[in-house]
Design a protein around this motif. Sequence first.
Motif, PDB file in Angstrom:
ATOM      1  N   VAL A 203      -7.034   1.890  -2.203  1.00  0.00           N
ATOM      2  CA  VAL A 203      -5.971   1.103  -1.971  1.00  0.00           C
ATOM      3  C   VAL A 203      -5.213   1.194  -0.345  1.00  0.00           C
ATOM      4  CG1 VAL A 203      -3.950   0.872  -2.064  1.00  0.00           C
ATOM      5  CG2 VAL A 203      -4.993   1.246  -3.666  1.00  0.00           C
ATOM      6  N   LEU A 204      -4.833   2.608   0.681  1.00  0.00           N
ATOM      7  CA  LEU A 204      -4.938   2.851   1.844  1.00  0.00           C
ATOM      8  C   LEU A 204      -5.894   2.246   2.982  1.00  0.00           C
ATOM      9  CD1 LEU A 204      -3.025   6.926   1.508  1.00  0.00           C
ATOM     10  CD2 LEU A 204      -1.443   4.630   1.631  1.00  0.00           C
TER      11      LEU A 204
ATOM     12  N   ARG B 216       0.587   7.194  -3.169  1.00  0.00           N
ATOM     13  CA  ARG B 216      -0.217   6.417  -1.679  1.00  0.00           C
ATOM     14  C   ARG B 216       0.913   7.333  -0.214  1.00  0.00           C
ATOM     15  NH1 ARG B 216      -2.032   1.955  -5.501  1.00  0.00           N
ATOM     16  NH2 ARG B 216      -0.082   0.942  -4.223  1.00  0.00           N
TER      17      ARG B 216
ATOM     18  N   ALA C 242       1.287  -1.242   0.177  1.00  0.00           N
ATOM     19  CA  ALA C 242       0.271   0.481   0.185  1.00  0.00           C
ATOM     20  C   ALA C 242       0.694   1.140   0.215  1.00  0.00           C
ATOM     21  CB  ALA C 242      -0.665  -0.044   1.262  1.00  0.00           C
ATOM     22  N   VAL C 243       1.885   1.070   0.542  1.00  0.00           N
ATOM     23  CA  VAL C 243       3.298   2.682   0.667  1.00  0.00           C
ATOM     24  C   VAL C 243       3.903   2.204  -0.051  1.00  0.00           C
ATOM     25  CG1 VAL C 243       1.865   3.218   3.208  1.00  0.00           C
ATOM     26  CG2 VAL C 243       4.390   1.505   1.950  1.00  0.00           C
TER      27      VAL C 243
ATOM     28  N   LEU D  57       0.282  10.855  -0.335  1.00  0.00           N
ATOM     29  CA  LEU D  57      -1.087  10.951   0.167  1.00  0.00           C
ATOM     30  C   LEU D  57      -1.447  10.588   1.668  1.00  0.00           C
ATOM     31  CD1 LEU D  57      -4.081   9.506  -2.484  1.00  0.00           C
ATOM     32  CD2 LEU D  57      -3.168  11.479  -1.591  1.00  0.00           C
ATOM     33  N   LEU D  58      -0.599   9.686   2.343  1.00  0.00           N
ATOM     34  CA  LEU D  58      -0.544   9.381   3.438  1.00  0.00           C
ATOM     35  C   LEU D  58       0.485  10.331   4.625  1.00  0.00           C
ATOM     36  CD1 LEU D  58      -0.887   7.149   5.569  1.00  0.00           C
ATOM     37  CD2 LEU D  58       1.390   5.430   5.116  1.00  0.00           C
TER      38      LEU D  58
ATOM     39  N   ASP E 165       4.136   2.886  -3.371  1.00  0.00           N
ATOM     40  CA  ASP E 165       3.523   3.870  -4.943  1.00  0.00           C
ATOM     41  C   ASP E 165       3.937   4.939  -4.063  1.00  0.00           C
ATOM     42  OD1 ASP E 165       2.082   4.271  -7.036  1.00  0.00           O
ATOM     43  OD2 ASP E 165       1.348   5.487  -6.188  1.00  0.00           O
TER      44      ASP E 165
ATOM     45  N   HIS F  47      -8.823   6.002  -5.963  1.00  0.00           N
ATOM     46  CA  HIS F  47      -8.188   4.607  -6.324  1.00  0.00           C
ATOM     47  C   HIS F  47      -7.542   4.313  -5.027  1.00  0.00           C
ATOM     48  CE1 HIS F  47      -6.312   0.812  -7.184  1.00  0.00           C
ATOM     49  NE2 HIS F  47      -5.539   1.716  -7.412  1.00  0.00           N
ATOM     50  N   HIS F  48      -6.531   5.655  -5.166  1.00  0.00           N
ATOM     51  CA  HIS F  48      -5.132   5.308  -4.191  1.00  0.00           C
ATOM     52  C   HIS F  48      -4.962   5.600  -2.585  1.00  0.00           C
ATOM     53  CE1 HIS F  48      -2.137   5.405  -7.227  1.00  0.00           C
ATOM     54  NE2 HIS F  48      -2.471   5.964  -7.331  1.00  0.00           N
ATOM     55  N   LEU F  49      -6.444   6.687  -2.836  1.00  0.00           N
ATOM     56  CA  LEU F  49      -7.259   7.038  -1.252  1.00  0.00           C
ATOM     57  C   LEU F  49      -7.417   5.151  -0.331  1.00  0.00           C
ATOM     58  CD1 LEU F  49      -8.455   9.750  -0.852  1.00  0.00           C
ATOM     59  CD2 LEU F  49      -6.641   9.294  -0.367  1.00  0.00           C
TER      60      LEU F  49
END
Length: 123
Positions: A85-86, A48, A42-43, A51-52, A45, A81-83
């Motif tokens: 996945v997180l 992502r 998850a991290v 974003l985190l 990318d 989409h990325h959110l």
Amino acid sequence: MTTTLPLVPKGKDAQDAVCCAPIARQPLGESEAAELAALLKAVADPVRLRLLSMIGSHAGGEACVCDLTDAFDLTAPTISHHLKVLRTAGLIGSERRGTWVYYWVIPAQVARLGALFTPLATG
């Protein structure tokens, strides 16, 4: 100036406490490895990970999706989409408030990642 050093037991426990991260002390079990791999994926990318970081460092500990999208040259569906996945990995939580969704970091999940590679100290 006085420096205080922690007392560390002798033998293998001392080695583990001072030099070895949890991943180096003993082999991971199959289920634990699968759980941690999902967090790492998850991290893994750059979007992502950013974003985190943006969510975790945002004032008040949570960020509106509207605060996140302008930082990227990506479409809103791609950011969503990325959110997702997180969120699926359990690294962030979310709540819809009116037309916006707010996100916050789940500290325990992020701590699992950090603890994987951080040596443990004993007092």
